[in-house]
Design a protein around this motif. Structure first.
Motif, PDB file in Angstrom:
ATOM      1  N   PHE A 559     -16.835  -8.804  -9.768  1.00  0.00           N
ATOM      2  CA  PHE A 559     -17.553  -9.928  -8.928  1.00  0.00           C
ATOM      3  C   PHE A 559     -18.912 -10.621  -9.934  1.00  0.00           C
ATOM      4  O   PHE A 559     -19.204 -11.763  -9.396  1.00  0.00           O
ATOM      5  N   PHE A 560     -19.571 -10.082 -10.877  1.00  0.00           N
ATOM      6  CA  PHE A 560     -20.256 -10.880 -11.645  1.00  0.00           C
ATOM      7  C   PHE A 560     -19.618 -11.551 -12.800  1.00  0.00           C
ATOM      8  O   PHE A 560     -20.179 -12.279 -13.503  1.00  0.00           O
ATOM      9  N   GLU A 561     -18.224 -11.407 -13.317  1.00  0.00           N
ATOM     10  CA  GLU A 561     -17.723 -12.044 -14.176  1.00  0.00           C
ATOM     11  C   GLU A 561     -17.066 -13.433 -13.691  1.00  0.00           C
ATOM     12  O   GLU A 561     -15.886 -13.708 -13.575  1.00  0.00           O
ATOM     13  N   THR A 562     -18.115 -14.455 -13.820  1.00  0.00           N
ATOM     14  CA  THR A 562     -17.863 -15.660 -13.216  1.00  0.00           C
ATOM     15  C   THR A 562     -17.885 -16.697 -14.555  1.00  0.00           C
ATOM     16  O   THR A 562     -18.804 -16.592 -15.452  1.00  0.00           O
ATOM     17  N   ALA A 563     -17.257 -17.715 -14.525  1.00  0.00           N
ATOM     18  CA  ALA A 563     -17.167 -18.806 -15.563  1.00  0.00           C
ATOM     19  C   ALA A 563     -18.122 -19.794 -15.117  1.00  0.00           C
ATOM     20  O   ALA A 563     -18.690 -19.995 -14.055  1.00  0.00           O
ATOM     21  N   PRO A 564     -18.424 -20.673 -15.925  1.00  0.00           N
ATOM     22  CA  PRO A 564     -19.744 -21.877 -15.890  1.00  0.00           C
ATOM     23  C   PRO A 564     -19.227 -22.498 -14.583  1.00  0.00           C
ATOM     24  O   PRO A 564     -19.855 -23.009 -13.829  1.00  0.00           O
ATOM     25  N   ASP A 565     -17.866 -22.909 -14.236  1.00  0.00           N
ATOM     26  CA  ASP A 565     -17.475 -23.665 -13.046  1.00  0.00           C
ATOM     27  C   ASP A 565     -17.546 -22.873 -11.748  1.00  0.00           C
ATOM     28  O   ASP A 565     -17.137 -23.246 -10.575  1.00  0.00           O
ATOM     29  N   GLY A 566     -17.956 -21.585 -11.884  1.00  0.00           N
ATOM     30  CA  GLY A 566     -17.943 -20.780 -10.689  1.00  0.00           C
ATOM     31  C   GLY A 566     -16.808 -19.998 -10.580  1.00  0.00           C
ATOM     32  O   GLY A 566     -16.878 -18.991  -9.477  1.00  0.00           O
ATOM     33  N   GLY A 567     -15.609 -20.326 -11.187  1.00  0.00           N
ATOM     34  CA  GLY A 567     -14.511 -19.545 -10.982  1.00  0.00           C
ATOM     35  C   GLY A 567     -14.548 -18.075 -11.527  1.00  0.00           C
ATOM     36  O   GLY A 567     -15.561 -17.965 -12.325  1.00  0.00           O
ATOM     37  N   TYR A 568     -13.613 -17.042 -11.283  1.00  0.00           N
ATOM     38  CA  TYR A 568     -13.578 -15.890 -11.797  1.00  0.00           C
ATOM     39  C   TYR A 568     -12.932 -15.615 -13.114  1.00  0.00           C
ATOM     40  O   TYR A 568     -11.700 -16.173 -13.178  1.00  0.00           O
ATOM     41  N   ILE A 569     -13.507 -15.257 -13.936  1.00  0.00           N
ATOM     42  CA  ILE A 569     -12.799 -15.015 -15.470  1.00  0.00           C
ATOM     43  C   ILE A 569     -11.644 -14.201 -15.189  1.00  0.00           C
ATOM     44  O   ILE A 569     -11.710 -12.981 -14.506  1.00  0.00           O
ATOM     45  N   SER A 570     -10.586 -14.465 -15.968  1.00  0.00           N
ATOM     46  CA  SER A 570      -9.308 -13.514 -15.612  1.00  0.00           C
ATOM     47  C   SER A 570      -9.555 -12.361 -16.597  1.00  0.00           C
ATOM     48  O   SER A 570     -10.196 -12.222 -17.576  1.00  0.00           O
ATOM     49  N   PRO A 571      -9.256 -11.199 -16.012  1.00  0.00           N
ATOM     50  CA  PRO A 571      -9.501  -9.880 -16.650  1.00  0.00           C
ATOM     51  C   PRO A 571      -8.726  -9.873 -18.144  1.00  0.00           C
ATOM     52  O   PRO A 571      -9.159  -9.052 -18.941  1.00  0.00           O
ATOM     53  N   ALA A 572      -7.687 -10.745 -18.372  1.00  0.00           N
ATOM     54  CA  ALA A 572      -7.063 -10.920 -19.397  1.00  0.00           C
ATOM     55  C   ALA A 572      -7.998 -11.476 -20.732  1.00  0.00           C
ATOM     56  O   ALA A 572      -7.700 -11.201 -21.743  1.00  0.00           O
ATOM     57  N   HIS A 573      -9.141 -12.005 -20.230  1.00  0.00           N
ATOM     58  CA  HIS A 573     -10.167 -12.390 -21.223  1.00  0.00           C
ATOM     59  C   HIS A 573     -11.358 -11.405 -21.260  1.00  0.00           C
ATOM     60  O   HIS A 573     -12.374 -11.977 -21.877  1.00  0.00           O
ATOM     61  N   TYR A 574     -11.555 -10.373 -20.862  1.00  0.00           N
ATOM     62  CA  TYR A 574     -12.514  -9.435 -20.962  1.00  0.00           C
ATOM     63  C   TYR A 574     -12.404  -8.868 -22.289  1.00  0.00           C
ATOM     64  O   TYR A 574     -11.404  -8.684 -23.106  1.00  0.00           O
ATOM     65  N   PRO A 575     -13.664  -8.675 -22.741  1.00  0.00           N
ATOM     66  CA  PRO A 575     -13.729  -7.946 -24.131  1.00  0.00           C
ATOM     67  C   PRO A 575     -12.892  -6.553 -24.092  1.00  0.00           C
ATOM     68  O   PRO A 575     -13.063  -5.881 -23.303  1.00  0.00           O
ATOM     69  N   GLU A 576     -12.056  -6.230 -25.128  1.00  0.00           N
ATOM     70  CA  GLU A 576     -11.366  -5.052 -25.117  1.00  0.00           C
ATOM     71  C   GLU A 576     -12.600  -3.938 -25.148  1.00  0.00           C
ATOM     72  O   GLU A 576     -12.148  -2.980 -24.496  1.00  0.00           O
ATOM     73  N   GLN A 577     -13.528  -4.074 -25.859  1.00  0.00           N
ATOM     74  CA  GLN A 577     -14.387  -2.940 -25.940  1.00  0.00           C
ATOM     75  C   GLN A 577     -15.405  -2.712 -24.605  1.00  0.00           C
ATOM     76  O   GLN A 577     -16.478  -3.122 -24.705  1.00  0.00           O
ATOM     77  N   ALA A 578     -14.588  -2.812 -23.553  1.00  0.00           N
ATOM     78  CA  ALA A 578     -15.391  -2.615 -22.262  1.00  0.00           C
ATOM     79  C   ALA A 578     -14.716  -1.596 -21.153  1.00  0.00           C
ATOM     80  O   ALA A 578     -13.496  -1.487 -21.346  1.00  0.00           O
ATOM     81  N   MET A 579     -15.538  -1.211 -20.226  1.00  0.00           N
ATOM     82  CA  MET A 579     -15.118  -0.600 -18.870  1.00  0.00           C
ATOM     83  C   MET A 579     -15.128  -1.599 -17.843  1.00  0.00           C
ATOM     84  O   MET A 579     -16.130  -2.213 -17.735  1.00  0.00           O
ATOM     85  N   ALA A 580     -14.244  -2.064 -17.296  1.00  0.00           N
ATOM     86  CA  ALA A 580     -14.189  -3.108 -16.009  1.00  0.00           C
ATOM     87  C   ALA A 580     -14.048  -2.280 -14.677  1.00  0.00           C
ATOM     88  O   ALA A 580     -13.284  -1.040 -14.579  1.00  0.00           O
ATOM     89  N   THR A 581     -14.665  -2.612 -13.740  1.00  0.00           N
ATOM     90  CA  THR A 581     -14.444  -2.165 -12.516  1.00  0.00           C
ATOM     91  C   THR A 581     -14.684  -3.285 -11.149  1.00  0.00           C
ATOM     92  O   THR A 581     -15.101  -4.418 -11.692  1.00  0.00           O
TER      93      THR A 581
END
Length: 728
Positions: A559-581
């Motif tokens: 819910f916090f991973e948003t792009a500058p235009d307000g859209g949601y960043i695709s999880p495919a673009h999350y950093p690999e060194q991360a835990m996502a929830t």
């Protein structure tokens, strides 16, 4: 106050007066708030002369140390020693002795002035020089001891030299596949067998189920020691001790002697006891006082059985456990016994700051007399910790034996409550006139005050970082990973003076992040525990990159991973060194988010006093939901015929599972989901900004383990998560 003096005070104490807030806006700490914080740190700010003298004394305290109490350096072919002496001693000869962790010893003769001059200070008419000496000697990562002695004198000082590996542990299996698991609130697990609260045996049941479905870890809420005498003080983030465990999670029926003790069996099988037990199992909210009232008397009987009947090897294990636990274990046992004794006399004795004067100092004659007179009760509380550690260790071993890569991941809270054992036992380390919190951010628009006294950076340094070393080490026990709540605390903490009108009236105080990261890396490698840093909120530029450099996994909330235009960043673009929830214990469930239940609840609880702001939040939520729906359709996570407008669209199972599968297909190494969303629950775990307004940390899961683990829809979802993790 004179501007030059104020500036010097701010610099010496590591206070940040200008920072960028969570929205990127430049913010300046008001002068009044700076003074309030200095007063909380012990400066008599109303008297400028006295303040100057206090600052001078603290500066002298630093410069009059010939060598620092601790030095943290990276492993390599050399290491350095900084020596600071009055100019009159700079040409004298000292002996430097090194004793490595493995016991090897070496000595050198040193003259300070022969090193590189790095700093000069003139204080109270005395000139001090700091010199750096380089040693071309490779030391292994670990804890080594230096002793610095002036020849033919009694002047001798020691330093703990900590050599660190520079990076935290990462399993080689991370290179081959991505992992998933679930975060749970252990107390929330319902079962047909527990005593009204999730316990370590319920955890084992969950491990077997999730391991069978391809999960590699289970994340626990902080299971730190709380307050047996006051079980309703139940927040896992306001503990008594972060080194020890919450004994309420013990499975009483799994302890030695439970089956063998005929008297006990008669008691627990009585009609009255069974009725109370069933009432707690059936309750939708954990009643901590009632659960403890059931468990504690039984635990005391089992301790007596243990003392008389336990086999010699187990008795020896207990003796070894107490020896290894050292002062910290005895302090916790003493606190719990004394707290129980005083609280039974008068309920106003909620914690050591409010105890009779003679008991507020752990080293007082009255406290030591109590310990001597109640040694058996202290031993009982040590026994509870012994059994809790055993049951936790068994759960982790089961996870590994069941094929989980990480097994359990534990959660380290950012601090302890003012009434804690940790502060009672080490009061010099904490600033009791301030509290840890957060400036205004999306999670807390008015700022947050967590009621947790912060550690003093300089005192932590003077104690050679041992309190944090012990914390890291103990919380990595019986775990494959450690989540550090508010990992920004390694860099800075938002201190709110008790005199502040609100949480915004504070400032950031800095900590020696490179030293603390180095120690974290060393303990991580030794315990083979992956480190996850909860890096939400106000994060300074460059810090995420630094954490990445140390192989600390970022914590990404969908819910916090948003792009500058307000859209949601695709999880495919999350950093690999991360835990996502998708969500956290401080956020609504998926259904709660979609139906705006969190906003409605906040309105009922009086959290939104400005109706216009509330309506703006409702409007923004509608926009966000549409963006999420668009993103799911764009990634083909929903059937073609599924609605494309959120107008009048309720959260159903299709949408719920699609969100979880969407995140599972991401690039991040670790995926963490919540059982509440598998069960399609609506009520939150915790409502930030509340205390008594909402029953935080009490809500149970909506179904028993024995029921929902037979649910074919959930099993199908978990199977899809495993396949998506393998494919991406």
């Amino acid at each position: 106050m004179d501007a030059t003096l104020l500036s010097e005070l701010i610099a010496f104490n590591g206070i940040e007066t200008q920072f960028n807030d969570a929205w990127g806006n430049a913010t300046e700490v008001a002068a009044a708030d700076q003074l309030a914080l200095l007063a909380a740190m012990g400066y008599p700010v109303a008297d400028e002369t006295a303040t100057r003298q206090e600052l001078l004394q603290r500066q002298l305290d630093f410069w009059q140390q010939v060598i620092a109490p601790v030095s943290v350096q990276d492993v390599g072919d050399s290491w350095q020693l900084e020596i600071q002496v009055p100019l009159a001693l700079a040409n004298l000869t000292f002996t430097l002795s090194l004793k490595t962790e493995s016991g090897e010893e070496q000595q050198w003769q040193l003259v300070p002035v022969e090193g590189e001059l790095t700093q000069v200070a003139v204080l109270d008419g005395e000139e001090y020089h700091q010199y750096q000496h380089q040693f071309d000697l490779s030391l292994p990562a670990g804890y080594h001891q230096l002793t610095f002695t002036l020849l033919d004198t009694e002047l001798s000082v020691s330093q703990q030299l900590i050599i660190t590996p520079g990076r935290c542990f990462q399993p080689t299996a991370f290179e081959r596949q991505k992992q998933w698991g679930s975060a749970i609130q252990l107390y929330a697990l319902r079962s047909a067998r527990n005593w009204g609260i999730g316990d370590f045996t319920d955890l084992k049941t969950l491990i077997r189920y999730l391991a069978k479905h391809g999960a590699d870890f289970i994340g626990l809420n902080p299971i730190h020691a709380l307050y047996p005498a006051m079980p309703d003080n139940a927040s896992p983030y306001s503990p008594s001790s972060r080194r020890w465990l919450n004994i309420i999670y013990l499975d009483v029926t799994a302890l030695p002697g439970y089956v063998e003790c005929a008297t006990l069996q008669q008691q627990v099988q009585s009609v009255d006891f069974m009725a109370k037990l069933q009432a707690q199992r059936a309750a939708d909210w954990v009643d901590y006082a009632a659960v403890m009232a059931l468990k504690l008397p039984v635990l005391k009987q089992l301790y007596q059985w243990f003392v008389v009947n336990a086999a010699a090897p187990l008795q020896q294990d207990f003796a070894r456990f107490k020896q290894q636990g050292g002062d910290s274990l005895q302090q916790l046992a003493l606190y719990d016994a004394l707290h129980s004794f005083l609280y039974q006399q008068d309920s106003q004795y909620w914690g050591w700051p409010n105890w009779p004067e003679q008991y507020r100092d752990i080293d007082s004659a009255a406290v030591q007399q109590f310990a001597a007179e109640h040694s058996s009760e202290l031993d009982f509380y040590c026994y509870l910790q012994f059994m809790a550690q055993q049951q936790l260790a068994e759960a982790q071993q089961l996870a590994k034996d069941s094929g989980m890569l990480l097994g359990l991941y534990r959660d380290l809270a950012v601090g302890v409550s003012e009434a804690s054992t940790e502060i009672w036992a080490n009061p010099e380390l904490y600033c009791r006139d301030a509290s840890v919190g957060a400036p205004p951010d999306p999670l807390g628009p008015a700022g947050q005050n967590w009621g947790l006294p912060p550690m003093k950076p300089y005192q932590l340094y003077q104690q050679a970082y041992q309190p944090l070393i012990d914390l890291f080490r103990s919380n990595m026990q019986h775990a494959g990973a450690l989540r550090i709540d508010h990992v920004m605390a390694l860099l800075r903490l938002w201190w709110v003076p008790k005199t502040a009108a609100n949480a915004g009236g504070g400032a950031y105080v800095y900590y020696p992040i490179m030293d603390l990261l180095g120690i974290l890396a060393l303990e991580s490698q030794r315990q083979q525990a992956v480190i996850i840093g909860e890096d939400l909120g106000t994060v300074p530029d460059g810090i995420r990159e630094l954490l990445q450099q140390f192989a600390i996994y970022s914590y990404r909330v969908f819910f916090f991973e948003t792009a500058p235009d307000g859209g949601y960043i695709s999880p495919a673009h999350y950093p690999e060194q991360a835990m996502a929830t998708l969500s956290t214990h401080d956020l609504p469930t998926l259904i709660g988010f979609w139906h705006c239940d969190d906003l409605k609840l906040g309105q009922q609880l009086g959290l939104y006093r400005d109706e216009a702001v509330l309506q703006q939040l409702f409007g923004q939520r509608h926009v966000n939901k549409q963006r999420i729906l668009d993103s799911l359709h764009g990634h083909n996570r929903l059937p073609q015929e599924y609605p494309r407008s959120v107008d009048h669209l309720a959260m159903d199972r299709t949408l719920n599972y699609a969100l979880q599968q969407h995140l599972a297909a991401g690039s991040h190494q670790l995926l963490c989901l919540q059982i509440e969303d598998w069960l399609e629950m609506t009520q939150p775990v915790n409502v930030p900004g509340t205390s008594n307004e909402y029953p935080n940390w009490r809500r149970k899961l909506s179904a028993e383990l024995e029921q929902w683990t037979e649910n074919t829809a959930i099993s199908s979802l978990l199977h899809s998560l495993t396949e998506l993790r393998k494919a991406h």
